[in-house]
Structure formats: structure tokens, C-alpha cells
Design an enzyme around this catalytic site. Sequence first.
Site, PDB file in Angstrom:
ATOM      1  CB  SER A 134      24.638  25.221 114.214  1.00 18.25           C
ATOM      2  OG  SER A 134      23.481  25.158 115.021  1.00 18.25           O
ATOM      3  CE  LYS A 140      22.618  28.933 115.555  1.00 14.89           C
ATOM      4  NZ  LYS A 140      23.030  27.920 114.641  1.00 14.89           N
TER       5      LYS A 140
END
Length: 194
Positions: free
Chosen positions: A45, A106
Site C-alpha cells: 500500500s 499510511k
Amino acid sequence: MPFVSRLPQPWRTVADWVITIALAIGFVLAFEAEVAKPFRIPSGSMEPTLHCARPAHSCLGRMDDRVIANRLAYRFRDPKRGEIVVFKAPRAAAACGTGETGIFIKRLIGLPGETVAERNGYVLVDGLRLHEPYVAYRDHETRTWPRIASGHYFFLGDDRVNSCDSRTWGTVPRGDLVGPAIFRYWPLDRIGIP
């Protein structure tokens, strides 16, 4: 230490070493628990900024990157947009079906009180397009999310095509933030600030 000085010489040396090693281990464990903690990058990701190891889906690296998160940072200051942050995964993240659980890493995109939108893969915050040079893989989504509640944050992966993030599971409360990733220490050829 008084009791060590009363021991015969060979035992005094052994006792000194045992005490020194025990104190060093205690310091390292306390430092890791309270100040800086290492984390492994479990998915693609955050590609290409942070690598995970092939053959996992969308991973580019030979081995997983490993980073240090500063656990004290958010005790003294607010999180900043653009930081790469380690945080506890929201329960709703199980809906992604990626097998990622526990801890996520993230990029912080939206701050409390802001509205995040995506237009054909480009992110807007309160109507202004973000400059995101770190994004190499964009999707083509168009959507607007509700205004971010006080004390919550909106996160996206740098690989927008393969990231399960706030677009799917919503915002993350400040109490679940571990801290910003401040240093990549592995693999050796990628050492540096992420």
C-alpha cells in the site's frame, strides 16, 4: 555496588558483566516501549515509498522495509499532513480482506475539521488539490468523504490502486496513532528518512 565488591575477583567480574547486560537490556526494552519502535512494512500500500517483499501482491522489494516510529512525537505536537504514520488498524479494516491486521502504516492526508475528496485519482482537501509527488500509482475514483471529526485523521496509501485505507474504513482517532515513521533502517541499501 557494595555486595559486588565483597565477592572474590572472578565472581566480581561475572557480577559486573551480568549487571551491565541486564541494565542494557532493560534500557533497550524501555526505549522501544516508550520512545522508538521498529515496524515492518507488511503490504504494497505504500509502494514505491516503502517496499514490501515479493511475491506479495503489488510489492516491489526483495525484502520488507523496516522503519522506526517515534512514539513520543504526538505527545508534544499535532500530527502533520504528509507524514507517514504508524497506527493501530481500525476494526473496519478487516473488510478489506487483505489479511493486514494490528498495525498499519499510511500517509496522513486529512486533518480534523477538513473534507477530503478524490477526483479522478487526485486528492483535494477542502477543495484544494494536494501536491503529491510521492504517489506513483493513482486510481480513477471520484468521491467525497464526510468532514473529519475532531480528534480523527484520514490516511491514504501511496499506492492508491492497491491500498486499503481511510477511503474504505474511515478515519483513525488520535489515540490510535503510534507515531510518525522517522527512519528506514532496513534493508541497508535503503537506509534513510522515508
